[in-house]
Design a protein around this motif. Structure first.
Motif, PDB file in Angstrom:
ATOM      1  N   HIS A 196       0.862  -1.183   0.000  1.00  0.00           N
ATOM      2  CA  HIS A 196       0.000   0.000   0.000  1.00  0.00           C
ATOM      3  C   HIS A 196       0.899   1.233   0.000  1.00  0.00           C
ATOM      4  N   ASP A 197       0.590   2.177  -0.877  1.00  0.00           N
ATOM      5  CA  ASP A 197       1.327   3.440  -0.949  1.00  0.00           C
ATOM      6  C   ASP A 197       0.610   4.446  -0.046  1.00  0.00           C
ATOM      7  N   GLN A 198       1.198   4.751   1.091  1.00  0.00           N
ATOM      8  CA  GLN A 198       0.558   5.625   2.069  1.00  0.00           C
ATOM      9  C   GLN A 198       0.428   7.064   1.589  1.00  0.00           C
ATOM     10  N   LYS A 199       1.193   7.437   0.589  1.00  0.00           N
ATOM     11  CA  LYS A 199       1.119   8.807   0.082  1.00  0.00           C
ATOM     12  C   LYS A 199       0.237   8.916  -1.153  1.00  0.00           C
ATOM     13  N   ARG A 200      -0.446   7.811  -1.500  1.00  0.00           N
ATOM     14  CA  ARG A 200      -1.389   7.820  -2.618  1.00  0.00           C
ATOM     15  C   ARG A 200      -2.684   7.115  -2.179  1.00  0.00           C
ATOM     16  N   PHE A 201      -3.198   7.519  -1.036  1.00  0.00           N
ATOM     17  CA  PHE A 201      -4.477   7.021  -0.521  1.00  0.00           C
ATOM     18  C   PHE A 201      -4.498   5.508  -0.349  1.00  0.00           C
ATOM     19  N   ASP A 202      -3.381   4.950   0.076  1.00  0.00           N
ATOM     20  CA  ASP A 202      -3.231   3.498   0.296  1.00  0.00           C
ATOM     21  C   ASP A 202      -3.460   2.674  -0.964  1.00  0.00           C
ATOM     22  N   GLU A 203      -3.210   3.274  -2.112  1.00  0.00           N
ATOM     23  CA  GLU A 203      -3.333   2.565  -3.383  1.00  0.00           C
ATOM     24  C   GLU A 203      -2.403   1.353  -3.389  1.00  0.00           C
ATOM     25  N   LEU A 204      -2.889   0.233  -3.939  1.00  0.00           N
ATOM     26  CA  LEU A 204      -2.041  -0.946  -4.070  1.00  0.00           C
ATOM     27  C   LEU A 204      -1.004  -0.710  -5.158  1.00  0.00           C
ATOM     28  N   CYS A 205       0.199  -1.176  -4.894  1.00  0.00           N
ATOM     29  CA  CYS A 205       1.271  -1.032  -5.871  1.00  0.00           C
ATOM     30  C   CYS A 205       2.231  -2.209  -5.700  1.00  0.00           C
ATOM     31  N   LEU A 206       3.216  -2.277  -6.590  1.00  0.00           N
ATOM     32  CA  LEU A 206       4.239  -3.306  -6.511  1.00  0.00           C
ATOM     33  C   LEU A 206       5.567  -2.692  -6.123  1.00  0.00           C
ATOM     34  N   LEU A 207       6.313  -3.411  -5.295  1.00  0.00           N
ATOM     35  CA  LEU A 207       7.683  -3.058  -4.962  1.00  0.00           C
ATOM     36  C   LEU A 207       8.561  -4.187  -5.485  1.00  0.00           C
ATOM     37  N   LYS A 208       9.677  -3.836  -6.068  1.00  0.00           N
ATOM     38  CA  LYS A 208      10.601  -4.833  -6.592  1.00  0.00           C
ATOM     39  C   LYS A 208      11.910  -4.699  -5.833  1.00  0.00           C
ATOM     40  N   GLU A 209      12.384  -5.787  -5.253  1.00  0.00           N
ATOM     41  CA  GLU A 209      13.617  -5.787  -4.475  1.00  0.00           C
ATOM     42  C   GLU A 209      14.669  -6.652  -5.165  1.00  0.00           C
ATOM     43  N   PHE A 210      15.841  -6.080  -5.389  1.00  0.00           N
ATOM     44  CA  PHE A 210      16.950  -6.807  -5.996  1.00  0.00           C
ATOM     45  C   PHE A 210      17.677  -7.595  -4.923  1.00  0.00           C
ATOM     46  N   VAL A 211      17.690  -8.916  -5.070  1.00  0.00           N
ATOM     47  CA  VAL A 211      18.380  -9.793  -4.137  1.00  0.00           C
ATOM     48  C   VAL A 211      19.250 -10.721  -4.982  1.00  0.00           C
ATOM     49  N   PRO A 212      20.517 -10.355  -5.202  1.00  0.00           N
ATOM     50  CA  PRO A 212      21.374 -11.141  -6.098  1.00  0.00           C
ATOM     51  C   PRO A 212      21.679 -12.521  -5.533  1.00  0.00           C
ATOM     52  N   VAL A 213      21.786 -13.491  -6.443  1.00  0.00           N
ATOM     53  CA  VAL A 213      22.086 -14.863  -6.049  1.00  0.00           C
ATOM     54  C   VAL A 213      23.585 -15.130  -6.062  1.00  0.00           C
ATOM     55  N   SER A 214      24.360 -14.169  -6.549  1.00  0.00           N
ATOM     56  CA  SER A 214      25.803 -14.344  -6.660  1.00  0.00           C
ATOM     57  C   SER A 214      26.513 -13.037  -6.334  1.00  0.00           C
ATOM     58  N   GLN A 215      27.714 -13.128  -5.847  1.00  0.00           N
ATOM     59  CA  GLN A 215      28.530 -11.952  -5.594  1.00  0.00           C
ATOM     60  C   GLN A 215      29.666 -11.827  -6.609  1.00  0.00           C
ATOM     61  N   ASP A 216      29.686 -12.721  -7.598  1.00  0.00           N
ATOM     62  CA  ASP A 216      30.675 -12.637  -8.671  1.00  0.00           C
ATOM     63  C   ASP A 216      30.472 -11.317  -9.413  1.00  0.00           C
ATOM     64  N   PRO A 217      31.502 -10.457  -9.511  1.00  0.00           N
ATOM     65  CA  PRO A 217      31.325  -9.119 -10.095  1.00  0.00           C
ATOM     66  C   PRO A 217      30.716  -9.104 -11.494  1.00  0.00           C
ATOM     67  N   ALA A 218      31.154  -9.985 -12.373  1.00  0.00           N
ATOM     68  CA  ALA A 218      30.619  -9.996 -13.741  1.00  0.00           C
ATOM     69  C   ALA A 218      29.160 -10.435 -13.743  1.00  0.00           C
ATOM     70  N   LEU A 219      28.847 -11.483 -13.013  1.00  0.00           N
ATOM     71  CA  LEU A 219      27.466 -11.965 -12.945  1.00  0.00           C
ATOM     72  C   LEU A 219      26.575 -10.952 -12.233  1.00  0.00           C
ATOM     73  N   LEU A 220      27.090 -10.329 -11.194  1.00  0.00           N
ATOM     74  CA  LEU A 220      26.327  -9.329 -10.454  1.00  0.00           C
ATOM     75  C   LEU A 220      25.937  -8.161 -11.344  1.00  0.00           C
ATOM     76  N   GLU A 221      26.845  -7.701 -12.182  1.00  0.00           N
ATOM     77  CA  GLU A 221      26.531  -6.599 -13.106  1.00  0.00           C
ATOM     78  C   GLU A 221      25.471  -7.029 -14.122  1.00  0.00           C
ATOM     79  N   PHE A 222      25.576  -8.244 -14.629  1.00  0.00           N
ATOM     80  CA  PHE A 222      24.570  -8.768 -15.558  1.00  0.00           C
ATOM     81  C   PHE A 222      23.201  -8.836 -14.876  1.00  0.00           C
ATOM     82  N   LEU A 223      23.163  -9.332 -13.645  1.00  0.00           N
ATOM     83  CA  LEU A 223      21.901  -9.438 -12.908  1.00  0.00           C
ATOM     84  C   LEU A 223      21.304  -8.057 -12.648  1.00  0.00           C
ATOM     85  N   ARG A 224      22.152  -7.082 -12.310  1.00  0.00           N
ATOM     86  CA  ARG A 224      21.667  -5.713 -12.086  1.00  0.00           C
ATOM     87  C   ARG A 224      21.027  -5.141 -13.345  1.00  0.00           C
TER      88      ARG A 224
END
Length: 90
Positions: A34-62
């Motif tokens: 719920h977005d509290q600054k838009r009258f509790d309108e439903l919305c989506l949040l996307k969170e980046f949680v990488p599966v690898s810390q390998d620098p090349a793969l991490l950049e690709f995932l980003r």
């Protein structure tokens, strides 16, 4: 390392209240919130949680994560919540 999703009721960016987990993919987690600054309108949040810390793969995932977020942002349908924010967890 296993990452625990945000629990319902979590306040994100002092604005969005997590309702629950809406989906999970190779780049991270998607939450319904719920977005509290838009009258509790439903919305989506996307969170980046990488599966690898390998620098090349991490950049690709980003880059892939940003492309996916941009595609979600373009979706406009009455049955879909609006994509509002993307955030990166340490």
């Amino acid at each position: 390392m296993q990452y625990a999703p945000l629990v319902p009721g979590t306040l994100v960016c002092n604005r969005y209240v997590v309702v629950g987990l809406a989906g999970q993919g190779p780049f991270g987690l998607t939450y319904l919130a719920h977005d509290q600054k838009r009258f509790d309108e439903l919305c989506l949040l996307k969170e980046f949680v990488p599966v690898s810390q390998d620098p090349a793969l991490l950049e690709f995932l980003r880059q892939s994560f940003h492309q996916q977020a941009a595609a979600l942002y373009q979706l406009q349908h009455l049955q879909l919540p609006h994509f509002r924010i993307m955030f990166i967890h340490d």
